[in-house]
Design a protein around this motif. Structure first.
Motif, PDB file in Angstrom:
ATOM      1  N   SER A  25     -15.210  24.493  23.526  1.00 15.47           N
ATOM      2  CA  SER A  25     -14.063  25.163  24.164  1.00 15.47           C
ATOM      3  C   SER A  25     -13.491  24.207  25.196  1.00 15.47           C
ATOM      4  N   ARG A  26     -12.290  24.516  25.618  1.00 14.04           N
ATOM      5  CA  ARG A  26     -11.687  23.696  26.678  1.00 14.04           C
ATOM      6  C   ARG A  26     -11.925  24.395  28.012  1.00 14.04           C
ATOM      7  N   GLN A  27     -12.575  23.710  28.929  1.00 11.03           N
ATOM      8  CA  GLN A  27     -12.841  24.236  30.276  1.00 11.03           C
ATOM      9  C   GLN A  27     -12.267  23.224  31.254  1.00 11.03           C
ATOM     10  N   LYS A  58     -16.512  11.080  22.218  1.00  9.39           N
ATOM     11  CA  LYS A  58     -15.843  11.629  21.022  1.00  9.39           C
ATOM     12  C   LYS A  58     -14.371  11.836  21.311  1.00  9.39           C
ATOM     13  N   THR A  59     -13.536  11.512  20.418  1.00 10.57           N
ATOM     14  CA  THR A  59     -12.142  11.951  20.405  1.00 10.57           C
ATOM     15  C   THR A  59     -11.363  11.237  19.314  1.00 10.57           C
ATOM     16  N   ILE A  60     -10.555  11.989  18.627  1.00  8.59           N
ATOM     17  CA  ILE A  60      -9.698  11.365  17.603  1.00  8.59           C
ATOM     18  C   ILE A  60      -8.609  10.530  18.268  1.00  8.59           C
ATOM     19  N   ASP A  61      -8.392  10.739  19.580  1.00 14.03           N
ATOM     20  CA  ASP A  61      -7.293  10.030  20.255  1.00 14.03           C
ATOM     21  C   ASP A  61      -7.664   8.580  20.597  1.00 14.03           C
ATOM     22  N   ASN A  62      -8.954   8.297  20.664  1.00  9.28           N
ATOM     23  CA  ASN A  62      -9.470   6.961  21.034  1.00  9.28           C
ATOM     24  C   ASN A  62      -8.980   6.525  22.419  1.00  9.28           C
ATOM     25  N   LEU A  94       1.896  12.654  14.106  1.00 11.79           N
ATOM     26  CA  LEU A  94       0.435  12.582  14.163  1.00 11.79           C
ATOM     27  C   LEU A  94      -0.066  12.914  15.560  1.00 11.79           C
ATOM     28  N   MET A  95      -1.325  13.352  15.633  1.00  8.49           N
ATOM     29  CA  MET A  95      -1.916  13.708  16.934  1.00  8.49           C
ATOM     30  C   MET A  95      -2.190  12.452  17.765  1.00  8.49           C
ATOM     31  N   GLY A  96      -2.844  12.631  18.883  1.00 10.20           N
ATOM     32  CA  GLY A  96      -3.182  11.490  19.743  1.00 10.20           C
ATOM     33  C   GLY A  96      -2.933  11.765  21.204  1.00 10.20           C
ATOM     34  N   HIS A  97      -2.437  12.992  21.478  1.00 15.04           N
ATOM     35  CA  HIS A  97      -2.150  13.400  22.857  1.00 15.04           C
ATOM     36  C   HIS A  97      -1.184  12.424  23.510  1.00 15.04           C
ATOM     37  N   ASN A  98      -1.563  11.764  24.609  1.00 11.84           N
ATOM     38  CA  ASN A  98      -0.597  10.898  25.301  1.00 11.84           C
ATOM     39  C   ASN A  98      -0.700   9.417  24.929  1.00 11.84           C
ATOM     40  N   ALA A 126       3.964   9.531  16.958  1.00 12.85           N
ATOM     41  CA  ALA A 126       2.903  10.204  17.727  1.00 12.85           C
ATOM     42  C   ALA A 126       3.468  11.469  18.370  1.00 12.85           C
ATOM     43  N   GLU A 127       2.629  12.494  18.449  1.00 17.17           N
ATOM     44  CA  GLU A 127       3.084  13.758  19.060  1.00 17.17           C
ATOM     45  C   GLU A 127       3.524  13.554  20.511  1.00 17.17           C
ATOM     46  N   GLY A 128       3.005  12.482  21.148  1.00 20.66           N
ATOM     47  CA  GLY A 128       3.348  12.229  22.549  1.00 20.66           C
ATOM     48  C   GLY A 128       4.430  11.178  22.723  1.00 20.66           C
ATOM     49  N   GLY A 162      -1.199  18.101  11.843  1.00 20.61           N
ATOM     50  CA  GLY A 162      -1.851  18.866  12.910  1.00 20.61           C
ATOM     51  C   GLY A 162      -3.368  18.753  12.936  1.00 20.61           C
ATOM     52  N   HIS A 163      -4.032  19.911  13.105  1.00 22.66           N
ATOM     53  CA  HIS A 163      -5.488  19.917  13.300  1.00 22.66           C
ATOM     54  C   HIS A 163      -6.265  19.483  12.061  1.00 22.66           C
ATOM     55  N   PHE A 164      -5.583  19.405  10.943  1.00 23.86           N
ATOM     56  CA  PHE A 164      -6.228  18.889   9.728  1.00 23.86           C
ATOM     57  C   PHE A 164      -6.838  17.508  10.023  1.00 23.86           C
ATOM     58  N   GLN A 165      -6.187  16.781  10.946  1.00 24.13           N
ATOM     59  CA  GLN A 165      -6.656  15.427  11.279  1.00 24.13           C
ATOM     60  C   GLN A 165      -8.029  15.435  11.954  1.00 24.13           C
ATOM     61  N   ARG A 166      -8.384  16.572  12.528  1.00 21.08           N
ATOM     62  CA  ARG A 166      -9.673  16.668  13.229  1.00 21.08           C
ATOM     63  C   ARG A 166     -10.744  17.323  12.379  1.00 21.08           C
ATOM     64  N   GLY A 167     -10.343  17.738  11.175  1.00 20.17           N
ATOM     65  CA  GLY A 167     -11.248  18.575  10.396  1.00 20.17           C
ATOM     66  C   GLY A 167     -12.009  17.824   9.323  1.00 20.17           C
TER      67      GLY A 167
END
Ligand code: F6P
Length: 359
Positions: free
Chosen positions: A73-75, A134-138, A178-182, A231-233, A281-286
């Motif tokens: 979860s995100r906390q 861990k992170t797909i964003d590297n 594609l994902m990758g946040h910022n 990139a999404e960002g 989307g989230h398929f990239q993390r799955g």
């Protein structure tokens, strides 16, 4: 008796189970008596004392399993000093209390940027913490690669490959967001691997006219289609001076679902050409971790276990030049690893004719 806590926090990714398995198997092999406790849904479980004893059998058969057997979860880190509703304790105090109640010798936290900020906070309060990257964003500082990244690159690349064939048939322009946040690591790598014609990443603000020019140049060379990996960002040049908060606000009030749809509308207006958008989307993390991530996650897990056995805490495990290293949490926490402008892949991509929208 060695008592180890474990949790997976933030967005999931491929390789989390492989990494936990690496920690557990190494400890079971090297130490006579080990007990591992898994906190459910990351820091939520640590805050709420929601945990389960993990038997060795629970770490078998999970090398290839995607997601996380512990849940996540995100906390947000910024809320860790807030009081818990209906309690006199803050979240931080509750986490320390859970650790002490279970009489743990250490806590292994698998996560990305936010996770490591909280991991450092716990280490600052005398908990023995080891972080795994861990992170797909590297985008984690202190490691060349994080597990999950390569699996996401593989998936994103196969999306671009799939789009390539239909784009060719129809002579269409596609934007694949594609994902990758910022940061742009995922888009850069998948874009190059998938043969994208234009790659747009947050580190290189783009101009719509420049993207339109790149596509027109291809059309005049009788190339029937164009692929834009975005990139999404990704940000427009006009947004480059906005603060992170201002950008967040601008994005939340944008009339399009995401940046790819906005660019599609802008290119349509500029060129009078219909543009298609694909967002995996989230398929990239799955799904299952790719072999590279299974190996990297296993190395991270085994190296993390070795640090535990040596009593070296307060580190995140990383990999530098393909060698496992320990990086102090204070070096990692709060720092972002963006794509440097002189990154060799950016340079090679430019030299081989890929546009970045700033030309
Ligand atoms: O950090 C991993 C990531 O997948 C980013 O690439 C993406 O921006 C974000 O998480 C999505 O978050 P959520 O899973 O909360 O929608």
């Amino acid at each position: 008796m060695l008592r180890v806590g474990m949790l997976t926090s933030g967005g999931d990714c491929q390789g989390l189970n492989a990494a936990m398995r690496g920690v557990a198997k190494t400890l079971y092999e090297q130490v006579d008596e080990v007990e591992i406790y898994g906190f459910i849904d990351g820091y939520r479980g640590l805050i709420e004392f929601d945990y389960r004893y993990m038997s060795p059998a629970q770490f078998s058969g999970i090398l290839t399993l995607g997601g996380t057997i512990l849940g996540t979860s995100r906390q947000p880190f910024k809320n860790m000093l807030d009081p818990i509703e209906g309690s006199s304790m803050t979240k931080l105090e509750a986490m320390i209390t859970s650790y002490r109640r279970l009489n743990l010798d250490c806590l292994v936290t698998l996560g990305g940027n936010g996770t490591h900020k909280t991991a450092k906070l716990l280490a600052d309060h005398d908990l023995n913490v080891i972080g795994l990257p861990k992170t797909i964003d590297n985008d984690l500082w202190g490691t060349d690669k994080s597990f999950g990244f390569q699996s996401a690159v593989d998936i994103a690349t196969s999306v671009i490959d799939g789009i390539h064939t239909t784009a060719t048939s129809h002579g269409r322009i596609f934007i694949i967001e594609l994902m990758g946040h910022n940061v742009g690591w995922l888009t850069l790598h998948a874009g190059v691997a998938g043969g994208a014609d234009v790659i747009l990443i947050p580190e290189i603000p783009y101009r719509v006219e420049s993207v339109a020019r790149a596509i027109s140049a291809r059309s005049s060379q009788k190339k029937r289609f164009s692929i834009i990996a975005m990139a999404e960002g990704a940000i427009e040049a006009s947004e480059a001076d906005l603060s992170r908060e201002e950008l967040k606000l601008a994005r939340s009030t944008m009339e399009y679902p995401s940046v790819a749809y906005r660019l599609a509308a802008q290119l349509d207006a500029e060129m009078g050409q219909e543009i298609r958008v694909t967002v995996p989307g989230h398929f990239q993390r799955g799904g299952t971790p790719c072999p590279y991530d299974r190996v990297l996650a296993t190395r991270c897990g085994c190296y993390g276990a070795e640090l535990i056995l040596k009593g070296e805490f307060g580190y995140m495990v990383g990999v530098h030049d393909n060698v496992m290293v320990k990086v102090p949490l204070e070096e990692v926490a709060g720092r972002l690893k963006s794509v440097p402008l002189d990154n060799d892949l950016v340079t090679f991509a430019r030299r081989s004719g890929i546009f970045f929208g700033d030309e």
